[in-house]
Design a protein around this motif. Structure first.
Motif, PDB file in Angstrom:
ATOM      1  N   THR A   7       0.799  -0.825  -0.226  1.00  0.00           N
ATOM      2  CA  THR A   7      -0.418   0.409  -0.007  1.00  0.00           C
ATOM      3  C   THR A   7       0.989   1.239  -0.413  1.00  0.00           C
ATOM      4  OG1 THR A   7      -2.268  -1.457   1.188  1.00  0.00           O
ATOM      5  CG2 THR A   7      -2.046   1.374   1.110  1.00  0.00           C
ATOM      6  N   ALA A  22       0.353  10.863  -7.784  1.00  0.00           N
ATOM      7  CA  ALA A  22      -0.551   9.801  -7.858  1.00  0.00           C
ATOM      8  C   ALA A  22      -1.054   9.468  -9.672  1.00  0.00           C
ATOM      9  CB  ALA A  22      -2.326   9.941  -7.249  1.00  0.00           C
ATOM     10  N   VAL A  26      -0.103   5.479 -11.094  1.00  0.00           N
ATOM     11  CA  VAL A  26      -1.965   5.122 -11.936  1.00  0.00           C
ATOM     12  C   VAL A  26      -0.858   4.454 -13.677  1.00  0.00           C
ATOM     13  CG1 VAL A  26      -3.512   5.813 -13.320  1.00  0.00           C
ATOM     14  CG2 VAL A  26      -3.379   6.378 -11.094  1.00  0.00           C
ATOM     15  N   TYR A  34       0.177  -2.092  -6.614  1.00  0.00           N
ATOM     16  CA  TYR A  34       0.729  -1.419  -5.337  1.00  0.00           C
ATOM     17  C   TYR A  34      -1.331  -1.123  -5.107  1.00  0.00           C
ATOM     18  CZ  TYR A  34       5.219  -1.895  -4.938  1.00  0.00           C
ATOM     19  OH  TYR A  34       6.510  -2.501  -5.101  1.00  0.00           O
ATOM     20  N   HIS A  35      -1.703  -0.852  -3.627  1.00  0.00           N
ATOM     21  CA  HIS A  35      -2.850  -0.501  -3.445  1.00  0.00           C
ATOM     22  C   HIS A  35      -2.573   1.014  -3.115  1.00  0.00           C
ATOM     23  CE1 HIS A  35      -7.226  -0.631  -1.750  1.00  0.00           C
ATOM     24  NE2 HIS A  35      -6.654   0.224  -0.990  1.00  0.00           N
ATOM     25  N   GLY A  36      -3.039   2.332  -3.412  1.00  0.00           N
ATOM     26  CA  GLY A  36      -3.400   3.199  -3.122  1.00  0.00           C
ATOM     27  C   GLY A  36      -3.669   3.855  -2.178  1.00  0.00           C
ATOM     28  N   ILE A  37      -4.211   4.947  -1.245  1.00  0.00           N
ATOM     29  CA  ILE A  37      -4.609   5.468   0.089  1.00  0.00           C
ATOM     30  C   ILE A  37      -3.761   6.761  -0.219  1.00  0.00           C
ATOM     31  CG2 ILE A  37      -5.150   5.560   1.925  1.00  0.00           C
ATOM     32  CD1 ILE A  37      -4.744   2.896   2.820  1.00  0.00           C
ATOM     33  N   TYR A  38      -5.580   7.659  -0.884  1.00  0.00           N
ATOM     34  CA  TYR A  38      -4.944   9.168  -0.985  1.00  0.00           C
ATOM     35  C   TYR A  38      -5.480  10.029   0.099  1.00  0.00           C
ATOM     36  CZ  TYR A  38      -3.320   6.503  -4.993  1.00  0.00           C
ATOM     37  OH  TYR A  38      -2.419   6.643  -6.180  1.00  0.00           O
ATOM     38  N   LEU A  53      -7.029   9.887 -10.935  1.00  0.00           N
ATOM     39  CA  LEU A  53      -7.475   8.375 -11.022  1.00  0.00           C
ATOM     40  C   LEU A  53      -8.453   8.214 -12.030  1.00  0.00           C
ATOM     41  CD1 LEU A  53      -8.011   8.613  -7.385  1.00  0.00           C
ATOM     42  CD2 LEU A  53      -6.111   7.454  -8.387  1.00  0.00           C
ATOM     43  N   HIS A  59      -6.313   0.415 -11.212  1.00  0.00           N
ATOM     44  CA  HIS A  59      -5.842   0.603 -10.073  1.00  0.00           C
ATOM     45  C   HIS A  59      -6.150   0.429  -8.677  1.00  0.00           C
ATOM     46  CE1 HIS A  59      -3.119   2.719  -7.510  1.00  0.00           C
ATOM     47  NE2 HIS A  59      -3.354   3.735  -7.741  1.00  0.00           N
ATOM     48  N   HIS A  61      -7.845   1.759  -4.897  1.00  0.00           N
ATOM     49  CA  HIS A  61      -7.147   2.748  -4.281  1.00  0.00           C
ATOM     50  C   HIS A  61      -8.570   3.223  -3.736  1.00  0.00           C
ATOM     51  CE1 HIS A  61      -9.631   4.403  -7.935  1.00  0.00           C
ATOM     52  NE2 HIS A  61      -9.111   5.667  -7.540  1.00  0.00           N
ATOM     53  N   ASP A  62      -8.234   3.993  -2.917  1.00  0.00           N
ATOM     54  CA  ASP A  62      -9.341   4.411  -1.621  1.00  0.00           C
ATOM     55  C   ASP A  62      -8.542   5.755  -1.657  1.00  0.00           C
ATOM     56  OD1 ASP A  62     -11.352   1.775  -0.833  1.00  0.00           O
ATOM     57  OD2 ASP A  62      -9.100   1.271   0.536  1.00  0.00           O
TER      58      ASP A  62
END
Length: 146
Positions: A7, A22, A26, A34-38, A53, A59, A61-62
């Motif tokens: 992450t 970000a 992408v 990879y997991h994205g946390i924005y 995004l 991708h 993500h959260d």
């Protein structure tokens, strides 16, 4: 798509540099798994991030609202992320990019809270979910508030 390798968390993901980071997650092949946390002040009005995004649906993500000047907001966000990682719904944190910053016309307190205290607390609370072998913390600084 392959399982997420880790992450990546970015604060200030709706701003110029945050949105640019970000966008790299992408578009660059080495980051696709990879997991994205924005983290942004208001997830409902994150136009810059949403634009970055919108170019992909693959991708994982959260986008979460978090106010770095409100330490309870930081605690709640970190708790939610830690719970998801301990439950195995997202992988361990590989990179924590502390990019958010704010400045006000009249005050130092908001700047100090967001740029220093909020990031420090977020880091301390997320250390338990960091990849102990190869996790990284990146702190982005600026003199823009001068």
């Amino acid at each position: 798509m392959a399982a997420a390798k880790g992450t990546v968390i970015i604060t200030g993901a709706n701003g110029g540099l945050g949105s640019a980071i970000a966008k790299q997650l992408v578009f660059r092949p080495e980051f696709v798994n990879y997991h994205g946390i924005y983290l942004v002040r208001d997830a409902n009005s994150a136009a810059g991030l949403n634009s970055a995004l919108a170019t992909t649906s693959s991708h994982p993500h959260d986008v979460f609202s978090m106010d770095l000047t409100d330490l309870d907001s930081v605690r709640k966000t970190a708790e939610g992320i830690n719970l998801r990682i301990s439950a195995g719904s997202i992988p361990q944190i590989k990179t924590l990019i502390l990019n958010a910053g704010t400045w006000t016309k009249d005050g130092f307190d908001t700047t100090f809270s967001a740029n220093y205290l909020g990031h420090w607390l977020l880091t301390m609370l997320l250390l338990e979910s960091m990849d102990k072998e190869s996790g990284r913390i990146v702190l982005v600084g600026s003199q823009a508030h001068e």
